[in-house]
Each structure stands twice: as structure tokens, then as C-alpha cells.
Design an enzyme around this catalytic site. Structure first.
Site, PDB file in Angstrom:
ATOM      1  N   ILE A  16       0.649  -1.021  -0.088  1.00 41.73           N
ATOM      2  CA  ILE A  16       0.080  -0.065   0.019  1.00 41.73           C
ATOM      3  C   ILE A  16       0.902   1.327   0.014  1.00 41.73           C
ATOM      4  O   ILE A  16       0.621   2.152  -0.671  1.00 41.73           O
ATOM      5  CB  ILE A  16      -1.147   0.010   1.312  1.00 41.73           C
ATOM      6  CG1 ILE A  16      -1.881   1.291   1.003  1.00 41.73           C
ATOM      7  CG2 ILE A  16      -0.217   0.089   2.587  1.00 41.73           C
ATOM      8  CD1 ILE A  16      -2.667   1.392  -0.272  1.00 41.73           C
ATOM      9  N   ARG A  39      12.737  -4.698   7.365  1.00 42.11           N
ATOM     10  CA  ARG A  39      13.326  -5.630   8.369  1.00 42.11           C
ATOM     11  C   ARG A  39      14.841  -6.399   7.524  1.00 42.11           C
ATOM     12  O   ARG A  39      15.623  -6.823   8.185  1.00 42.11           O
ATOM     13  CB  ARG A  39      12.991  -6.811   8.493  1.00 42.11           C
ATOM     14  CG  ARG A  39      11.543  -6.491   9.291  1.00 42.11           C
ATOM     15  CD  ARG A  39      10.438  -7.736   9.514  1.00 42.11           C
ATOM     16  NE  ARG A  39       9.952  -7.816   8.184  1.00 42.11           N
ATOM     17  CZ  ARG A  39       9.212  -9.082   7.549  1.00 42.11           C
ATOM     18  NH1 ARG A  39       8.896  -9.557   8.450  1.00 42.11           N
ATOM     19  NH2 ARG A  39       8.704  -9.068   6.625  1.00 42.11           N
ATOM     20  N   LEU A  76       2.285  -1.574   8.478  1.00 43.38           N
ATOM     21  CA  LEU A  76       2.630  -2.956   8.919  1.00 43.38           C
ATOM     22  C   LEU A  76       1.134  -3.682   8.976  1.00 43.38           C
ATOM     23  O   LEU A  76       0.185  -3.171   9.091  1.00 43.38           O
ATOM     24  CB  LEU A  76       3.425  -2.781  10.250  1.00 43.38           C
ATOM     25  CG  LEU A  76       4.727  -2.159  10.305  1.00 43.38           C
ATOM     26  CD1 LEU A  76       5.186  -1.958  11.487  1.00 43.38           C
ATOM     27  CD2 LEU A  76       5.690  -3.099   9.362  1.00 43.38           C
ATOM     28  N   LYS A  99      -4.817   1.507   8.558  1.00 41.70           N
ATOM     29  CA  LYS A  99      -6.422   1.182   9.198  1.00 41.70           C
ATOM     30  C   LYS A  99      -6.178  -0.179   9.460  1.00 41.70           C
ATOM     31  O   LYS A  99      -5.451  -1.045   8.324  1.00 41.70           O
ATOM     32  CB  LYS A  99      -7.680   1.640   8.533  1.00 41.70           C
ATOM     33  CG  LYS A  99      -7.664   1.358   6.807  1.00 41.70           C
ATOM     34  CD  LYS A  99      -7.186   0.270   6.266  1.00 41.70           C
ATOM     35  CE  LYS A  99      -7.877  -0.958   6.404  1.00 41.70           C
ATOM     36  NZ  LYS A  99      -7.510  -2.086   5.291  1.00 41.70           N
TER      37      LYS A  99
END
Ligand SMILES: NC(=O)c1ccc[n+]([C@@H]2O[C@H](COP(=O)([O-])OP(=O)(O)OC[C@H]3O[C@@H](n4cnc5c(N)ncnc54)[C@H](OP(=O)(O)O)[C@@H]3O)[C@@H](O)[C@H]2O)c1
Length: 330
Positions: A16, A39, A76, A99
Site C-alpha cells: 500500500i 527488516r 505494517l 487502518k
């Protein structure tokens, strides 16, 4: 003179972000996309070079330690929103979090407390509310164009086929209600301008263990109701209808209208009128509102307490679905 642009960092190379929110930050005149963290350092570097982002970090912690970054966007998996938002807030960063804001209302309360403690802004990234289409529907309702709104019917469904997708992972806060049903809950609460008193839901729990399809209904005071369906297993639909005492508003492309013109339909005893809504980038409008709030040019239109209320309704719906559809106090 200090740079007036809001300097952003982003936690993760999420889809996104790549497709919508990061380009919107880059297009916005008031913002500068300064850093990306992953990461995996090589993933961060490749992403940074693809999107033209000046700094790349191999951990989320390293990005939060960068003192130049004023605001952090968090796309995330849902189960990680609370912890990383609190870490970012504690580092003095303003947070725009995807969201749903968290997994439940208690997590939202912790995030809100952290934002207050550190004197920074926390906002949930429900972009559809910044599209002029949503504003126009609210305006029509407030002007009495369909009388008193009594019923809202909404749907948000699409197919997820990859079992590794975060939406099919119970451990990451997946599920149809958390992913897309949350929009239906949000539009009902927004258009009624009220919180529901009762919630009921039926769910199909697939082999994944998440609610792959969830149908919900909400009772509001004064004989007002909302019904919706959400799914990760059905063809793409994202639509709502507001039924009032003297008319109906239909919004066929409700939450992701894209940047082209869109249209809504208003039906009363006088007939059906199709209203064209000029195209807009709801992600850019959201990012610009967030930046303007931080710069003190405006007040947050949707404070995080609003996100917590949405989460409380989602919790009641999930309780009902887990109890085989038993009505629950919302
Ligand atoms: N507003 C909207 O229009 C919209 C649309 C879609 C999704 N969303 C929301 O945005 C969030 C992300 O959705 P998405 O579809 O973009 O997700 P995604 O592509 O799967 O990306 C999630 C990212 O989180 C990071 N991550 C950290 N721990 C992870 C773990 N244990 N498993 C998987 N990924 C992990 C990964 O980045 P690194 O490997 O780089 O660290 C990964 O790229 C969700 O909260 C979703 O509800 C909003």
C-alpha cells in the site's frame, strides 16, 4: 530558515505504501519522503532506489533513531500497529498508521495515551474520508436531500488467493472485517454521526482461521440500522447506499474511486439525479491534512478517539460472529 516540508519516514516496504501512500507523499508540496526502513537492509535499499527515497534503513528501530524524521507512516500488518506506533510516538514522531488502527480498543487507548504523553499527532489512515465524494454525501444528508437517514447498506469484498497474504493470517490480525469490513463500519458511524448500540455478525471461518466472509448488522438509536458484508473470497465490490425517509443515495464506487471522476445517484420522488464528483487523490488529501495538522494550520478532522470507537464496534461484531451470531452490546 527551517525547511517547511514535513520530513517522513516509512516503516516497511508494504504494497500500500509502494502503490499509493508513498507516491502521494512525494507529490504533496508540504511533504518530503526522507527514509524507508525494512527488516531487510537490501530490500530497503532496492525500494529506496526504485522510489527515489534518500535514506534506507535495515531496521525499523534505526529509522526511528533518525532525528531528521518528523513523521512516520506505518503500513505494517495489523498486529504490529500498536507496538510500532508506540515506539514511534515515544521517539517524538507524529504517526499516520494504517487502518484498522490496532487489534482492539484497548490497544488504541494505549496508542492514544502515548501520543498525548509525547505531544505528537496520531491518525488512522482511512483515506476514503478525504475524498470529495464522501464529503458530498455528508453534505447531501445534512441538507436533508433524502430526509432522515434510516438505513445504510455497505459492501466491501475482493478475492485473496495467496495463503501467505497478511489478510489470511490470524496471527497478524487478518480477516475480512479487519481488512475491509472496517470501512463499512466506519461509513455507517460517520454518516449517522453516532455509535451503534448493538451488533450482530455471521462469519465463515475458512481453513486460514480468519473470518474470510463476515456479514454484520448494527443497531443505532432512533430506529437507524446498518447492514454490510465483507469478504476476502468474493468478487470486487465496494459500494454503499443510504436510505432516508424521503430518498436514497447510491455510491457505487465507495472507498477506492481512484483519481478519475466518479458519480453518485440521488433518488427522490422527483426522480433520479446522477451527480458527477470530480476526481481526486484521497491519499494525497489525507497526507496533506496530516501535514497541515502538524504545522498547526488546521485541527485533526478525525482524532484517534474516533478510530478507537470504530475498533469498539469491530470488537462487538467479532464477539457476535464468534458466538454464532448472538447479538452483542456495541
Ligand atoms: N488504506 C488503504 O487503502 C490500504 C490498502 C491496503 C492495505 N492497507 C493496510 O496497510 C497495512 C499493510 O497492508 P499491505 O497489504 O500493504 O501489506 P504487505 O504488502 O503485506 O506489507 C506489510 C509489510 O510489513 C512488513 N512486515 C513486518 N513484519 C511482518 C510480518 N511478520 N509478516 C509480513 N510482513 C511484515 C513487511 O515489510 P519489510 O519486509 O520491508 O519489513 C511487509 O512488506 C495493513 O494494515 C492494511 O490493513 C490499507
Amino acid at each position: 530558515m527551517s525547511d517547511p516540508k514535513l520530513r517522513w519516514g516509512v516503516l516497511s516496504t508494504a504494497n500500500i505504501g509502494r502503490r499509493m501512500v508513498l507516491p502521494a507523499i512525494q507529490r504533496s508540496g508540504e511533504s518530503e519522503l526522507l527514509a524507508i526502513a525494512s527488516r531487510d537492509a537490501s530490500k530497503a535499499a532496492a525500494f529506496a532506489s526504485e522510489l527515489g527515497i534518500p535514506r534506507a534503513y535495515g531496521s525499523y528501530e534505526a529509522l526511528l533513531a533518525d532525528p531528521s524524521i518528523e513523521a512516520v507512516y506505518i503500513p505494517l500488518p495489523n498486529s504490529l500497529h500498536r507496538d510500532w506506533a508506540i515506539k514511534a510516538l515515544a521517539a517524538g514522531k507524529h504517526v499516520l498508521c494504517e487502518k484498522p488502527l490496532a487489534l482492539d480498543a484497548a490497544e488504541c487507548a494505549e496508542m492514544i495515551a502515548a501520543a498525548r504523553q509525547h505531544g505528537v499527532l496520531l491518525m488512522e489512515a482511512f483515506m476514503y474520508r478525504f475524498h470529495p465524494q464522501t464529503a458530498r454525501v455528508l453534505e447531501l444528508i445534512e441538507a436533508g436531500a433524502i430526509g432522515e437517514p434510516r438505513l445504510i447498506r455497505a459492501a466491501f469484498t475482493f478475492r485473496v488467493t495467496n495463503p501467505a497474504n497478511i489478510r489470511l493470517r490470524p496471527d497478524l490480525g487478518g480477516g475480512a472485517l479487519m481488512d475491509v469490513g472496517c470501512y463499512c463500519v466506519n461509513i455507517a458511524r460517520t454518516l449517522f454521526g453516532a455509535e451503534p448500540t448493538e451488533a450482530q455478525a455471521f462469519a465463515s471461518w475458512g481453513t486460514s482461521g480468519v473470518d474470510e466472509q463476515l456479514l454484520g448488522q448494527l443497531r443505532f438509536a432512533d430506529e437507524r440500522y446498518a447492514q454490510f458484508d465483507s469478504a476476502l473470497t468474493l468478487p470486487r465490490r465496494e459500494t454503499y447506499q443510504v436510505v432516508g425517509t424521503s430518498g436514497v443515495i447510491d455510491v457505487p464506487v465507495a472507498f477506492l474511486p481512484g483519481q478519475g471522476d466518479t458519480a453518485i445517484q440521488v433518488t427522490t420522488s422527483a426522480g433520479t439525479a446522477v451527480e458527477r464528483i470530480p476526481g481526486a487523490d484521497e491519499y494525497q488529501l489525507m497526507v496533506e491534512h496530516f501535514a497541515a495538522c502538524i504545522r498547526g494550520e488546521t485541527q485533526p478532522r478525525y482524532p484517534p478517539d474516533e478510530a478507537m470507537a470504530n475498533m469498539r464496534t469491530i470488537e462487538a461484531l467479532l464477539r457476535s460472529a464468534r458466538n454464532g451470531g448472538r447479538p452483542e452490546a456495541a
